[in-house]
Design a protein around this motif. Structure first.
Motif: not given
Length: 396
Positions: A343-349
């Protein structure tokens, strides 16, 4: 532990490839590759968020008992987010930006990566060390899902801040309200297929419907909330087979690889190098964070350590609540919330879609990698605290 290391490895491989491929492919070839990679990334993200929604299991008749848990989870997500946002503004930006609203809203959006706990990784590892019947495990289940939900919901006003309050915003708020109402009314209501291939088909469907709504109504709805709500309304069936586990892990690994690949090109020059090939943005102007000059790798390493410390210190909020429980239990609960992931990686994307880049982006990605590498250590720490609280027999 091997799964966590693979997550980190795939993210780093993708990040490395994002700096190599622009020089190997032609502009048109790289553009086609990016479009394909971004589509696959959205499908993987929708797949992951549907599964997060499936884990959202609460007794609606006891909703009042979850209110305090939700506010504790919200604070546990908010404190690391705000600490990192303040750090990005006051440490990474020149003094002239301290009072600049544009700098603050970009920092608030990007730093949200520090908020969500990786529920899937955490639950798997705690179950593996024998904590499934403990208060720590049951309470982490509630808090981790709630802080993921809080992160998804807060992305709506954060994205509104990025584009400004327009007529379309009213439509977005209406869509969000309808989705949340639908999810709560029909929570765990529908008995539909939940094999890996079915969820993958649902993910593709969510992507298509979201794209169609955005095109028809000229708005911008991300896939996070629709996918989560779809998972919410499913009557959760726990399918524990080797194939299901391997496919789920494979999609998560592919997602981490694609997140790395989505990073803008920054090693060849200034911080804005290669942004023309990055995700489509709201407007053509670079962001304030994206215009900052790249700093040395030694300085980046220091920032990564400091940001990691700040984001994990913010996760200690549960330590100050649940005072009827032992200190070891409350500390174990807080340390368990250190884990970060998809989920954190999705926010960065998503932040990339607004041309947010520069040193802050690199630091965010590497902080995520560092926390993934340290996850095994966090879980061992939780186990030792649980052994002190419950004794050897309950953590065997």
């Amino acid at each position: 532990m091997r799964k966590i290391l693979l997550f980190s490895l795939f993210l780093v491989v993708g990040l490395t490839a994002s700096q190599v491929l622009p020089n190997l492919l032609s502009d048109s070839g790289y553009g086609t590759f990016k479009q394909t990679a971004d589509l696959m990334l959205y499908i993987c993200l929708a797949f992951i968020m549907i599964n997060v929604g499936r884990e959202f299991e609460v007794e609606k008749s006891r909703w009042r008992s979850y209110v305090s848990d939700y506010f504790i989870a919200m604070a546990t997500a908010a404190l690391p987010w705000l600490l990192v946002a303040v750090y990005y503004v006051f440490v990474l930006l020149p003094e002239s930006y301290y009072g600049d609203w544009g700098a603050w809203k970009e920092s608030l959006l990007l730093s949200r990566f520090a908020a969500p706990t990786s529920a899937g990784i955490l639950f798997t590892m705690l179950a593996a060390i024998g904590l499934q019947s403990s208060w720590i495990y049951r309470k982490i289940q509630v808090l981790a899902i709630f802080d993921d939900l809080d992160t998804i919901l807060l992305m709506i006003p954060l994205q509104i801040m990025m584009v400004g309050f327009r007529l379309e915003v009213i439509v977005i708020l209406a869509v969000v309200t309808v989705l949340l109402g639908f999810g709560w009314k029909f929570l765990a209501r529908f008995r539909i297929g939940q094999r890996w291939w079915a969820i993958l088909l649902y993910a593709v469907g969510v992507i298509f419907v979201t794209w169609l709504v955005n095109r028809l109504f000229h708005i911008h709805i991300e896939v996070l909330l629709p996918a989560f709500v779809l998972g919410m309304v499913m009557r959760h069936r726990h399918i524990d087979s080797r194939v299901e586990r391997n496919v789920s892990t494979g999609i998560s690994l592919l997602f981490m690889l694609l997140v790395g690949l989505s990073m803008p090109y920054f090693v060849g020059g200034g911080a804005m190098s290669g942004f023309s090939a990055s995700s489509a943005a709201e407007g053509g102007e670079p962001s304030i964070l994206g215009m900052q000059p790249m700093i040395s790798w030694g300085a980046i390493a220091v920032h990564v350590v400091v940001v990691s410390l700040l984001s994990n210190a913010g996760k200690l909020v549960p330590l100050f609540f649940y005072r009827d429980r032992m200190l070891e239990e409350r500390l174990a609960l807080s340390v368990g919330m250190f884990t970060r992931g998809e989920v954190g990686a999705g926010i960065i994307f998503i932040a990339l879609g607004y041309r947010i880049g520069g040193p802050a982006l690199v630091i965010s990605v590497l902080t995520l990698v560092l926390n993934l590498v340290l996850t095994g250590g966090f879980v061992v720490w939780v186990k030792r605290l649980a052994m002190r609280a419950y004794g050897e027999q309950q953590t065997a």
